[in-house]
Design a protein around this motif. Structure first.
Motif, short mmCIF file in Angstrom:
data_model
loop_
_atom_site.label_atom_id
_atom_site.label_comp_id
_atom_site.label_asym_id
_atom_site.label_seq_id
_atom_site.Cartn_x
_atom_site.Cartn_y
_atom_site.Cartn_z
N UNK A 156 1.02 -1.63 0.44
CA UNK A 156 -0.20 0.11 0.14
C UNK A 156 0.64 1.51 0.13
N UNK A 157 1.79 0.62 0.58
CA UNK A 157 2.81 2.56 0.62
C UNK A 157 4.01 2.30 -1.25
N UNK A 158 4.42 1.45 -1.32
CA UNK A 158 5.19 1.51 -2.52
C UNK A 158 4.87 1.76 -3.81
N UNK A 159 3.17 1.15 -4.13
CA UNK A 159 2.63 0.94 -5.41
C UNK A 159 2.24 2.41 -5.19
N UNK A 160 1.23 3.26 -5.25
CA UNK A 160 1.45 4.75 -5.07
C UNK A 160 2.75 5.54 -5.86
N UNK A 161 4.01 5.06 -5.15
CA UNK A 161 4.62 5.99 -5.19
C UNK A 161 5.76 5.23 -6.95
N UNK A 162 5.87 4.37 -7.38
CA UNK A 162 6.36 3.06 -7.73
C UNK A 162 4.98 3.25 -9.47
N UNK A 163 4.33 3.41 -9.13
CA UNK A 163 3.01 4.74 -10.02
C UNK A 163 3.20 5.62 -11.00
N UNK A 164 4.01 5.91 -10.44
CA UNK A 164 4.20 7.87 -11.14
C UNK A 164 5.14 7.73 -11.74
N UNK A 165 5.94 6.17 -12.17
CA UNK A 165 6.93 5.94 -13.05
C UNK A 165 6.43 5.06 -14.24
N UNK A 166 6.18 3.89 -13.12
CA UNK A 166 5.60 2.47 -14.03
C UNK A 166 4.63 2.36 -14.06
N UNK A 167 3.82 1.63 -14.85
CA UNK A 167 2.48 0.51 -15.52
C UNK A 167 3.05 -0.73 -13.75
N UNK A 168 1.78 -0.54 -12.12
CA UNK A 168 2.76 -1.54 -11.87
C UNK A 168 1.42 -1.79 -11.06
N UNK A 169 0.91 -2.50 -10.85
CA UNK A 169 -0.34 -3.16 -9.60
C UNK A 169 -0.18 -4.02 -8.86
N UNK A 170 -0.87 -3.96 -7.62
CA UNK A 170 -0.78 -4.23 -6.35
C UNK A 170 -0.71 -6.57 -7.06
N UNK A 171 -0.23 -7.15 -6.66
CA UNK A 171 -0.08 -8.83 -7.03
C UNK A 171 -0.98 -9.21 -6.38
N UNK A 172 -1.33 -10.43 -7.04
CA UNK A 172 -3.00 -11.21 -6.33
C UNK A 172 -2.09 -12.14 -5.25
N UNK A 173 -0.95 -12.28 -5.56
CA UNK A 173 -0.92 -13.15 -4.42
C UNK A 173 1.05 -13.11 -4.70
N UNK A 174 1.34 -12.32 -3.84
CA UNK A 174 2.86 -12.87 -3.80
C UNK A 174 3.85 -11.75 -2.63
N UNK A 175 4.84 -11.12 -2.77
CA UNK A 175 6.18 -10.01 -1.54
C UNK A 175 6.75 -10.14 -2.55
N UNK A 176 6.94 -10.33 -3.81
CA UNK A 176 7.34 -9.34 -5.45
C UNK A 176 6.44 -7.93 -5.80
N UNK A 177 7.70 -7.35 -6.87
CA UNK A 177 6.69 -6.62 -7.74
C UNK A 177 7.94 -6.94 -8.49
N UNK A 178 7.15 -6.53 -9.94
CA UNK A 178 8.10 -7.37 -11.12
C UNK A 178 7.71 -6.20 -11.58
N UNK A 179 8.38 -5.02 -12.21
CA UNK A 179 8.88 -4.08 -12.78
C UNK A 179 8.91 -3.85 -14.88
N UNK A 180 8.37 -3.75 -15.36
CA UNK A 180 8.92 -3.76 -16.47
C UNK A 180 9.23 -2.49 -16.62
#
Length: 174
Positions: A118-142
């Motif tokens: 919840x903290x990091x996704x909005x920050x990353x969305x400023x630069x990347x096309x990213x969303x909360x994964x269904x189930x994971x503790x990783x974020x994979x960025x393009x």
């Protein structure tokens, strides 16, 4: 159902890695491979599942887990495990028992992952096309230009941010 249909067609063994199965973000807990087989009336023939405390309890060093499923397959696994495994010490066994018997820390762990996302996704969305994964503790960025190694070097050199390039964890396949 799709993987079971493919299994029927090609005859392979399903080895379901369920070590991450307790890291999800809504009240809809995902079902496991053996549960799916049971719901479809398939039994356990040619299916095994693996899980551990590593992700569930954040204790990868304990090396505590289990495999369940097709008894015939597990006979050979037991033989393999006899020669390629090691017994756990009594303190590790006791710590494992405590972790397997406690669901409260698993719920708290899941909540902490949710808070971090919840903290990091909005920050990353400023630069990347990213969303909360269904189930994971990783974020994979393009990453820009698709060069993950160059991207991670740049992050380190310019901002002292250390991340791991995806290519270190996987390989490109079709």
């Amino acid at each position: 159902k799709e993987i079971f249909d493919l299994q029927d067609k090609y005859g392979f063994v399903i080895a379901s890695d369920e070590c991450y199965s307790e890291i999800y973000f809504d009240d809809d807990k995902p079902i496991g491979g053996l549960q799916a087989a049971a719901q479809l009336g398939r039994g356990t023939h040619n299916i095994v599942m693996f899980t551990s405390l590593s992700k569930r309890s954040n204790v990868p060093g304990l090396r505590s887990g289990f495999v369940a499923g097709d008894a015939e397959l597990l006979k050979n696994f037991l033989l393999y495990r006899t020669y390629h495994g090691s017994a756990m010490s009594i303190p590790v066994q006791r710590a494992s028992i405590a972790a397997w018997n406690d669901e409260e820390h698993v719920i708290a762990n899941r909540r902490l992952y949710q808070e971090k996302f919840d903290r990091v996704i909005p920050i990353l969305q400023q630069v990347f096309d990213v969303k909360l994964p269904d189930a994971s503790f990783y974020i994979w960025l393009k990453v820009p230009d698709g060069d993950d190694l160059a991207f991670t070097r740049n992050l380190w050199q310019k901002a002292a941010i250390q991340v791991l390039p995806g290519r270190f964890l996987a390989r490109d396949t079709e």
